[in-house]
Design an enzyme around this catalytic site. Structure first.
Site, mmCIF file in Angstrom:
data_model
loop_
_atom_site.group_PDB
_atom_site.id
_atom_site.type_symbol
_atom_site.label_atom_id
_atom_site.label_comp_id
_atom_site.label_asym_id
_atom_site.label_seq_id
_atom_site.Cartn_x
_atom_site.Cartn_y
_atom_site.Cartn_z
ATOM 1 N N LYS A 1 -12.566 -8.682 4.022
ATOM 2 C CA LYS A 1 -12.680 -8.904 2.572
ATOM 3 C C LYS A 1 -13.700 -9.997 2.339
ATOM 4 C CE LYS A 1 -10.491 -7.450 -1.221
ATOM 5 N NZ LYS A 1 -9.681 -6.231 -1.426
ATOM 6 N N LYS B 1 -3.327 -2.075 5.278
ATOM 7 C CA LYS B 1 -3.486 -0.922 4.365
ATOM 8 C C LYS B 1 -4.140 0.264 5.074
ATOM 9 C CE LYS B 1 -5.001 -2.341 0.442
ATOM 10 N NZ LYS B 1 -5.786 -2.775 -0.724
ATOM 11 N N SER C 1 -12.966 5.590 -0.205
ATOM 12 C CA SER C 1 -14.118 4.909 0.401
ATOM 13 C C SER C 1 -14.395 5.483 1.788
ATOM 14 C CB SER C 1 -13.847 3.402 0.541
ATOM 15 O OG SER C 1 -14.141 2.739 -0.653
ATOM 16 N N LYS D 1 -13.193 -3.032 6.908
ATOM 17 C CA LYS D 1 -13.450 -2.428 5.597
ATOM 18 C C LYS D 1 -12.747 -3.263 4.552
ATOM 19 C CE LYS D 1 -15.004 1.160 3.244
ATOM 20 N NZ LYS D 1 -15.599 0.202 2.266
HETATM 21 N N1 LIG Z 1 -11.107 -1.709 -7.265
HETATM 22 C C1 LIG Z 1 -10.427 -1.153 -6.259
HETATM 23 O O1 LIG Z 1 -10.743 -0.061 -5.774
HETATM 24 C C2 LIG Z 1 -9.223 -1.842 -5.716
HETATM 25 C C3 LIG Z 1 -8.675 -2.978 -6.298
HETATM 26 N N2 LIG Z 1 -7.504 -3.484 -5.835
HETATM 27 C C4 LIG Z 1 -6.886 -4.649 -6.443
HETATM 28 O O2 LIG Z 1 -6.521 -4.358 -7.804
HETATM 29 C C5 LIG Z 1 -6.607 -5.549 -8.582
HETATM 30 C C6 LIG Z 1 -7.512 -5.307 -9.767
HETATM 31 O O3 LIG Z 1 -8.802 -4.952 -9.270
HETATM 32 P P1 LIG Z 1 -9.860 -4.167 -10.171
HETATM 33 O O4 LIG Z 1 -9.173 -3.339 -11.158
HETATM 34 O O5 LIG Z 1 -10.834 -3.574 -9.229
HETATM 35 O O6 LIG Z 1 -10.569 -5.400 -10.881
HETATM 36 P P2 LIG Z 1 -11.350 -5.407 -12.262
HETATM 37 O O7 LIG Z 1 -12.216 -6.601 -12.204
HETATM 38 O O8 LIG Z 1 -11.936 -4.086 -12.550
HETATM 39 O O9 LIG Z 1 -10.169 -5.647 -13.316
HETATM 40 C C7 LIG Z 1 -9.305 -6.746 -13.252
HETATM 41 C C8 LIG Z 1 -8.466 -6.740 -14.522
HETATM 42 O O10 LIG Z 1 -7.482 -7.764 -14.441
HETATM 43 C C9 LIG Z 1 -7.524 -8.499 -15.651
HETATM 44 N N3 LIG Z 1 -7.022 -9.847 -15.441
HETATM 45 C C10 LIG Z 1 -7.605 -10.860 -14.790
HETATM 46 N N4 LIG Z 1 -6.822 -11.941 -14.860
HETATM 47 C C11 LIG Z 1 -5.714 -11.572 -15.534
HETATM 48 C C12 LIG Z 1 -4.535 -12.253 -15.941
HETATM 49 N N5 LIG Z 1 -4.332 -13.522 -15.617
HETATM 50 N N6 LIG Z 1 -3.608 -11.550 -16.646
HETATM 51 C C13 LIG Z 1 -3.803 -10.272 -16.970
HETATM 52 N N7 LIG Z 1 -4.901 -9.578 -16.620
HETATM 53 C C14 LIG Z 1 -5.839 -10.242 -15.926
HETATM 54 C C15 LIG Z 1 -8.973 -8.468 -16.065
HETATM 55 O O11 LIG Z 1 -9.133 -8.810 -17.430
HETATM 56 C C16 LIG Z 1 -9.289 -7.004 -15.788
HETATM 57 O O12 LIG Z 1 -8.798 -6.190 -16.840
HETATM 58 C C17 LIG Z 1 -7.060 -6.646 -7.616
HETATM 59 O O13 LIG Z 1 -5.913 -7.258 -7.047
HETATM 60 C C18 LIG Z 1 -7.787 -5.870 -6.529
HETATM 61 O O14 LIG Z 1 -7.841 -6.564 -5.304
HETATM 62 C C19 LIG Z 1 -6.826 -2.890 -4.802
HETATM 63 C C20 LIG Z 1 -7.317 -1.789 -4.187
HETATM 64 C C21 LIG Z 1 -8.614 -1.245 -4.524
HETATM 65 O O1 LIG Z 2 -12.635 0.673 -0.887
HETATM 66 C C1 LIG Z 2 -12.588 -0.152 -0.004
HETATM 67 O O2 LIG Z 2 -13.204 -0.095 1.025
HETATM 68 C C2 LIG Z 2 -11.712 -1.391 -0.136
HETATM 69 C C3 LIG Z 2 -11.038 -1.555 -1.448
HETATM 70 C C4 LIG Z 2 -10.300 -2.859 -1.453
HETATM 71 O O3 LIG Z 2 -10.909 -3.891 -1.409
HETATM 72 C C5 LIG Z 2 -8.848 -2.867 -1.430
HETATM 73 O O4 LIG Z 2 -8.227 -1.840 -1.150
HETATM 74 O O5 LIG Z 2 -8.267 -3.932 -1.673
#
Ligand SMILES: NC(=O)C1=CN([C@@H]2O[C@H](COP(=O)(O)OP(=O)(O)OC[C@H]3O[C@@H](n4cnc5c(N)ncnc54)[C@H](O)[C@@H]3O)[C@@H](O)[C@H]2O)C=CC1
Ligand SMILES: O=C(O)CCC(=O)C(=O)O
Length: 424
Positions: A114, A102, A358, A78
């Site tokens: 991933k 995780k 999820s 996943k």
């Molecule tokens: N979406 C999810 O359910 C999950 C996401 N994550 C992790 O959380 C982190 C963010 O993911 P999301 O919020 O989903 O992505 P997203 O694409 O929705 O948002 C990413 C954010 O980071 C900002 N960003 C990118 N480069 C940057 C920089 N150099 N400095 C400051 N801000 C910057 C972008 O402008 C945007 O606001 C990633 O590491 C991802 O792997 C972890 C668990 C689950």
């Molecule tokens: O929702 C999922 O299955 C995975 C989310 C994810 O990519 C993460 O936890 O980093």
């Protein structure tokens, strides 16, 4: 234990190296045997594909895509799919391993995987993104599957991309297979609560940690790096619980307000502004670097890997770091942070709310039934709190950081399962 030689030190931060260093330390503390160490240290499968796409102007462009399955010992793998220009194999390998740990930390029946495509999604049209997502899914027909490997959103992807993946996979199988991806739009079998689930888990982890630190959330201040899915939802939920969010940021810059940023206003601004905060007037502009070392109680990195490094770790002023992002702290910064007495709720615990919901989405798809938002939130909050306590007690028992404790909890579970399955 032959694996006990020190890991070689390289010059540049590398997320896979960071993951391996913590894995190595936790394995030593557990006295993990050589065979299990060898099995768990490397991914089970690594796939690299070239995806030729017709762009809107008629030219062809070739994109590189990846899917790494780190482990399927606990169940189907996943993990999200990331669209970002910095995506590379080492990053995806680290992210896949973090998914294994995780899922084990929150005790859900999945292995870790991933994926990613090296691309700049904000420079592409919706049509180009759809063709790319569908081509990627076609190239992964043999990998994906509701009992094999189940993608979800990550940086640069969301419900829209999950809908394309589900549709493309379903077409190839001649029937609707909605359990093949999670994080889908609600009408396609998405779960209530998935969009905000990761941010909600960050909020729950922050509140439990503040309680342990005896800090009243109503008097706590916070800075959040990244204002996408994770950062913006965490900001909103933490603000609702009384924390004052003094700083937020995205890739366009950081915004600071001593009186507290109005998070609803920032979210509304971002939605009308092409999903970024450029030009936001609810705070004065500072740099992302200044935001990370600002004088706040809680720092939530929720953007990318390796933003807290040996360059800035000794300047961090926050008392608590709650890692919304995967791998925001490099392993070389761990000791500096630890010696400063900054408490870290590590990524594989703090951001596990997303994969937990999820899992609920996948369960609902397989049952053909929908849960209420209240049920989703109640169950995910419970799972997050129980996981926090498991890690906290391991940290106390072994006298290690929450990060190493979380790896220890995870590795023990995967190793025990591996033994029962008769891997040797
Ligand atoms: N979406 C999810 O359910 C999950 C996401 N994550 C992790 O959380 C982190 C963010 O993911 P999301 O919020 O989903 O992505 P997203 O694409 O929705 O948002 C990413 C954010 O980071 C900002 N960003 C990118 N480069 C940057 C920089 N150099 N400095 C400051 N801000 C910057 C972008 O402008 C945007 O606001 C990633 O590491 C991802 O792997 C972890 C668990 C689950
Ligand atoms: O929702 C999922 O299955 C995975 C989310 C994810 O990519 C993460 O936890 O980093």
């Amino acid at each position: 234990m032959a694996y006990l030689e020190p890991a070689p030190i390289k010059d540049k931060e590398n997320p896979f190296e960071s993951m391996m260093s913590r894995f190595h330390t936790a394995a030593q503390k557990l006295g993990l045997d050589d065979e299990t160490y060898e099995v768990l240290k490397s991914p089970t499968k690594q796939v690299i594909v070239n995806l030729p796409i017709t762009m809107d102007d008629g030219t062809k462009k070739v994109f590189e895509g990846y899917r790494v399955i780190h482990s399927d010992i606990l169940g189907p793998s996943k993990g999200g799919v990331r669209f970002d220009p910095d995506v590379n194999l080492d990053e995806v390998k680290a992210l896949a391993a973090w998914m294994t740990w995780k899922c084990a930390v929150v005790d859900i029946p999945y292995g870790g995987g991933k994926g990613g495509i090296k691309c700049s999604p904000w420079e592409m049209s919706v049509g180009e993104l759809e063709r790319l997502t569908r081509a990627y899914t076609q190239s992964m027909y043999e990998i994906f599957g509701p009992d094999r490997d189940i993608p979800a959103p990550d940086m640069g992807t969301g419900p829209r991309e999950m809908a394309w993946m589900m549709d493309e996979y379903s077409k190839a199988h001649g029937r609707t297979v909605n359990a093949v991806v999670t994080g889908k739009p609600l009408v396609l079998g998405g779960s209530l609560g998935r969009v905000e689930a990761t941010g909600r888990g960050v909020m729950v982890s922050t509140l439990v940690a503040l309680e342990k630190l005896r800090i009243n959330p109503a008097h706590a201040t916070c800075a959040i790096q990244g204002f996408g899915n994770v950062g913006s939802n965490a900001a909103l939920l933490l603000e609702e619980r009384g924390l004052k969010i003094l700083g937020i940021s995205d890739h366009t810059g950081a915004y600071w307000n001593d009186q507290g940023i109005d998070i609803q206003e920032a979210i509304a601004y971002r939605a009308q502004n092409g999903n970024n905060l450029e030009g936001f007037k609810g705070g004065e502009m500072v740099t992302n670097e200044e935001l990370l070392i600002a004088g706040v109680d809680v720092l939530v990195p929720a953007a990318k890997e390796d933003v807290i490094t040996i360059q800035n770790a000794d300047k961090i002023q926050a008392k608590l770091i709650v890692e919304g992002a995967n791998g925001p702290t490099s392993f070389r910064a761990d000791n500096i942070i630890h010696e400063k007495g900054v408490w870290v709720v590590p990524d594989i615990l703090a951001n596990a709310g997303g994969v937990t919901v999820s899992y609920f989405e996948w369960v609902q798809n397989r049952l053909g039934y929908k849960w209420t938002r209240e049920r989703v939130n109640r169950r995910s909050d419970r799972i997050m709190k129980e996981a926090f306590e498991r890690v906290y007690h391991t940290a106390q028992e072994y006298g290690v950081s929450m990060r190493i404790a979380s790896y220890m909890v995870a590795i023990s579970k995967v190793a025990e399962t591996y033994k029962y399955r008769g891997g040797f």
